[in-house]
Design a protein around this motif. Structure first.
Motif, PDB file in Angstrom:
ATOM      1  N   ARG A 109     -30.399  -0.297 -18.958  1.00  0.00           N
ATOM      2  CA  ARG A 109     -31.633  -0.325 -18.164  1.00  0.00           C
ATOM      3  C   ARG A 109     -31.870  -1.721 -17.598  1.00  0.00           C
ATOM      4  O   ARG A 109     -32.255  -1.875 -16.435  1.00  0.00           O
ATOM      5  CB  ARG A 109     -32.810   0.093 -19.052  1.00  0.00           C
ATOM      6  CG  ARG A 109     -34.090   0.195 -18.268  1.00  0.00           C
ATOM      7  CD  ARG A 109     -35.194   0.799 -19.093  1.00  0.00           C
ATOM      8  NE  ARG A 109     -36.385   0.885 -18.261  1.00  0.00           N
ATOM      9  CZ  ARG A 109     -37.587   0.761 -18.707  1.00  0.00           C
ATOM     10  NH1 ARG A 109     -37.799   0.566 -20.001  1.00  0.00           N
ATOM     11  NH2 ARG A 109     -38.607   0.843 -17.924  1.00  0.00           N
ATOM     12  N   ARG A 110     -31.627  -2.735 -18.403  1.00  0.00           N
ATOM     13  CA  ARG A 110     -31.785  -4.122 -17.954  1.00  0.00           C
ATOM     14  C   ARG A 110     -30.851  -4.410 -16.772  1.00  0.00           C
ATOM     15  O   ARG A 110     -31.238  -5.012 -15.786  1.00  0.00           O
ATOM     16  CB  ARG A 110     -31.512  -5.075 -19.108  1.00  0.00           C
ATOM     17  CG  ARG A 110     -31.696  -6.535 -18.698  1.00  0.00           C
ATOM     18  CD  ARG A 110     -31.513  -7.456 -19.848  1.00  0.00           C
ATOM     19  NE  ARG A 110     -32.752  -7.451 -20.623  1.00  0.00           N
ATOM     20  CZ  ARG A 110     -32.925  -8.100 -21.766  1.00  0.00           C
ATOM     21  NH1 ARG A 110     -31.937  -8.777 -22.281  1.00  0.00           N
ATOM     22  NH2 ARG A 110     -34.066  -8.064 -22.395  1.00  0.00           N
ATOM     23  N   ARG A 111     -29.580  -3.962 -16.859  1.00  0.00           N
ATOM     24  CA  ARG A 111     -28.605  -4.151 -15.785  1.00  0.00           C
ATOM     25  C   ARG A 111     -29.069  -3.447 -14.505  1.00  0.00           C
ATOM     26  O   ARG A 111     -28.991  -3.977 -13.420  1.00  0.00           O
ATOM     27  CB  ARG A 111     -27.248  -3.598 -16.228  1.00  0.00           C
ATOM     28  CG  ARG A 111     -26.129  -4.591 -16.014  1.00  0.00           C
ATOM     29  CD  ARG A 111     -24.779  -4.092 -16.480  1.00  0.00           C
ATOM     30  NE  ARG A 111     -24.684  -4.207 -17.931  1.00  0.00           N
ATOM     31  CZ  ARG A 111     -24.395  -3.227 -18.761  1.00  0.00           C
ATOM     32  NH1 ARG A 111     -24.145  -2.030 -18.311  1.00  0.00           N
ATOM     33  NH2 ARG A 111     -24.353  -3.426 -20.053  1.00  0.00           N
ATOM     34  N   PHE A 112     -29.550  -2.197 -14.655  1.00  0.00           N
ATOM     35  CA  PHE A 112     -30.030  -1.435 -13.511  1.00  0.00           C
ATOM     36  C   PHE A 112     -31.192  -2.156 -12.820  1.00  0.00           C
ATOM     37  O   PHE A 112     -31.219  -2.284 -11.593  1.00  0.00           O
ATOM     38  CB  PHE A 112     -30.473  -0.028 -13.941  1.00  0.00           C
ATOM     39  CG  PHE A 112     -31.177   0.717 -12.849  1.00  0.00           C
ATOM     40  CD1 PHE A 112     -30.458   1.279 -11.792  1.00  0.00           C
ATOM     41  CD2 PHE A 112     -32.565   0.833 -12.827  1.00  0.00           C
ATOM     42  CE1 PHE A 112     -31.104   1.948 -10.774  1.00  0.00           C
ATOM     43  CE2 PHE A 112     -33.215   1.498 -11.808  1.00  0.00           C
ATOM     44  CZ  PHE A 112     -32.481   2.061 -10.771  1.00  0.00           C
ATOM     45  N   LEU A 113     -32.168  -2.618 -13.595  1.00  0.00           N
ATOM     46  CA  LEU A 113     -33.318  -3.321 -13.019  1.00  0.00           C
ATOM     47  C   LEU A 113     -32.892  -4.625 -12.325  1.00  0.00           C
ATOM     48  O   LEU A 113     -33.399  -4.971 -11.256  1.00  0.00           O
ATOM     49  CB  LEU A 113     -34.363  -3.613 -14.100  1.00  0.00           C
ATOM     50  CG  LEU A 113     -35.132  -2.385 -14.597  1.00  0.00           C
ATOM     51  CD1 LEU A 113     -36.029  -2.755 -15.782  1.00  0.00           C
ATOM     52  CD2 LEU A 113     -35.972  -1.795 -13.485  1.00  0.00           C
ATOM     53  N   THR A 114     -31.935  -5.349 -12.912  1.00  0.00           N
ATOM     54  CA  THR A 114     -31.438  -6.596 -12.305  1.00  0.00           C
ATOM     55  C   THR A 114     -30.749  -6.304 -10.981  1.00  0.00           C
ATOM     56  O   THR A 114     -30.995  -6.968  -9.965  1.00  0.00           O
ATOM     57  CB  THR A 114     -30.460  -7.311 -13.262  1.00  0.00           C
ATOM     58  OG1 THR A 114     -31.136  -7.560 -14.506  1.00  0.00           O
ATOM     59  CG2 THR A 114     -29.972  -8.617 -12.673  1.00  0.00           C
ATOM     60  N   ILE A 115     -29.895  -5.280 -10.957  1.00  0.00           N
ATOM     61  CA  ILE A 115     -29.181  -4.918  -9.724  1.00  0.00           C
ATOM     62  C   ILE A 115     -30.160  -4.417  -8.669  1.00  0.00           C
ATOM     63  O   ILE A 115     -30.095  -4.814  -7.502  1.00  0.00           O
ATOM     64  CB  ILE A 115     -28.082  -3.875 -10.010  1.00  0.00           C
ATOM     65  CG1 ILE A 115     -26.969  -4.514 -10.840  1.00  0.00           C
ATOM     66  CG2 ILE A 115     -27.527  -3.291  -8.721  1.00  0.00           C
ATOM     67  CD1 ILE A 115     -25.961  -3.530 -11.385  1.00  0.00           C
ATOM     68  N   ALA A 116     -31.091  -3.549  -9.061  1.00  0.00           N
ATOM     69  CA  ALA A 116     -32.059  -3.000  -8.109  1.00  0.00           C
ATOM     70  C   ALA A 116     -32.925  -4.108  -7.513  1.00  0.00           C
ATOM     71  O   ALA A 116     -33.173  -4.134  -6.290  1.00  0.00           O
ATOM     72  CB  ALA A 116     -32.940  -1.963  -8.795  1.00  0.00           C
ATOM     73  N   THR A 117     -33.368  -5.036  -8.343  1.00  0.00           N
ATOM     74  CA  THR A 117     -34.181  -6.156  -7.861  1.00  0.00           C
ATOM     75  C   THR A 117     -33.375  -7.025  -6.898  1.00  0.00           C
ATOM     76  O   THR A 117     -33.875  -7.456  -5.857  1.00  0.00           O
ATOM     77  CB  THR A 117     -34.682  -6.998  -9.049  1.00  0.00           C
ATOM     78  OG1 THR A 117     -35.393  -6.141  -9.948  1.00  0.00           O
ATOM     79  CG2 THR A 117     -35.590  -8.116  -8.591  1.00  0.00           C
ATOM     80  N   SER A 118     -32.099  -7.272  -7.213  1.00  0.00           N
ATOM     81  CA  SER A 118     -31.229  -8.082  -6.346  1.00  0.00           C
ATOM     82  C   SER A 118     -31.014  -7.401  -4.997  1.00  0.00           C
ATOM     83  O   SER A 118     -31.063  -8.046  -3.944  1.00  0.00           O
ATOM     84  CB  SER A 118     -29.880  -8.333  -7.015  1.00  0.00           C
ATOM     85  OG  SER A 118     -30.055  -9.039  -8.207  1.00  0.00           O
ATOM     86  N   VAL A 119     -30.787  -6.086  -5.010  1.00  0.00           N
ATOM     87  CA  VAL A 119     -30.572  -5.349  -3.759  1.00  0.00           C
ATOM     88  C   VAL A 119     -31.828  -5.386  -2.899  1.00  0.00           C
ATOM     89  O   VAL A 119     -31.763  -5.660  -1.694  1.00  0.00           O
ATOM     90  CB  VAL A 119     -30.117  -3.899  -4.050  1.00  0.00           C
ATOM     91  CG1 VAL A 119     -30.170  -3.042  -2.798  1.00  0.00           C
ATOM     92  CG2 VAL A 119     -28.723  -3.888  -4.647  1.00  0.00           C
ATOM     93  N   VAL A 120     -32.981  -5.094  -3.497  1.00  0.00           N
ATOM     94  CA  VAL A 120     -34.235  -5.106  -2.739  1.00  0.00           C
ATOM     95  C   VAL A 120     -34.510  -6.512  -2.182  1.00  0.00           C
ATOM     96  O   VAL A 120     -34.894  -6.679  -1.017  1.00  0.00           O
ATOM     97  CB  VAL A 120     -35.405  -4.609  -3.612  1.00  0.00           C
ATOM     98  CG1 VAL A 120     -36.745  -4.852  -2.925  1.00  0.00           C
ATOM     99  CG2 VAL A 120     -35.249  -3.132  -3.911  1.00  0.00           C
ATOM    100  N   GLY A 121     -34.256  -7.543  -2.977  1.00  0.00           N
ATOM    101  CA  GLY A 121     -34.447  -8.921  -2.517  1.00  0.00           C
ATOM    102  C   GLY A 121     -33.494  -9.264  -1.384  1.00  0.00           C
ATOM    103  O   GLY A 121     -33.871  -9.921  -0.407  1.00  0.00           O
TER     104      GLY A 121
END
Length: 198
Positions: A10-22
């Motif tokens: 879940r932590r990896r998913f949130l990090t990747i999703a935040t990076s993509v949106v940014g």
């Protein structure tokens, strides 16, 4: 602090999703910012360089573009037009282009970079009218010269290098704008190589 186990997926998913949106947001902000570096239509008309595609320019053909609100002519001179330039030098007011109506690179018998491609501001140096390009009919205005430019307003005459004939109202040769060849089929009017114009 909770003692619950850490969910690494879940932590990896949130990090990747935040990076993509940014990243998408950064690109979205950068596109209009970079586009704002391009000259506006107002700036272009005020003097920004203008690209001219001459890939379809036929021998003897004239095309017009606008630069700084002025008409600029680009003409593909034929071998016959080039031969005529020497034939009437004794009838010209400034045959060697001593007056500063052209950049240094155009201070030659053809008043151009390439002898067959002529670039000039299409405005008479008398009162600012736009002369007509007379191809094949200029001999009526100047004996022995088939092609040239005639200003019908007051009768000024120019040869195929934009040089003014004697005994006409126009005091100077046609203006040659700064320009250079980006490649064999593209001219940049309004810029000179080495000035940072792109």
């Amino acid at each position: 602090m909770s003692n619950a186990p850490v969910d690494n997926s879940r932590r990896r998913f949130l990090t990747i999703a935040t990076s993509v949106v940014g990243g998408v947001g950064a690109v979205g902000a950068a596109v209009p910012f970079i586009a704002s570096w391009n000259p506006s239509e107002r700036a272009k008309s005020a003097g920004a360089p203008v690209e001219v595609d001459i890939s379809k320019l036929e021998p003897g053909q004239l095309i017009r573009v606008e630069w700084r609100g002025k008409p600029v002519w680009v003409i593909s001179r034929t071998p016959e037009m080039l031969k005529q330039l020497k034939a009437h030098e004794d009838k010209l007011r400034d045959p060697q282009s001593d007056e500063p109506q052209q950049p240094e690179f155009a201070k030659n018998e053809f008043r151009s970079i390439k002898e067959n491609i002529f670039v000039a501001v299409g405005i008479c140096t008398h009162l600012g009218c736009s002369p007509s390009f007379l191809q094949g009919g200029f001999g009526e205005k100047v004996e022995g010269t088939d092609d040239g430019f005639f200003c019908p307003c007051h009768g000024s005459k120019f040869d195929m290098a934009g040089r003014v004939f004697q005994s006409v109202p126009a005091p100077l040769n046609l203006e040659i704008p700064p320009y250079y060849f980006i490649d064999d089929t593209t001219i940049l009017v309004g810029g000179e190589k080495g000035e940072g114009a792109a």
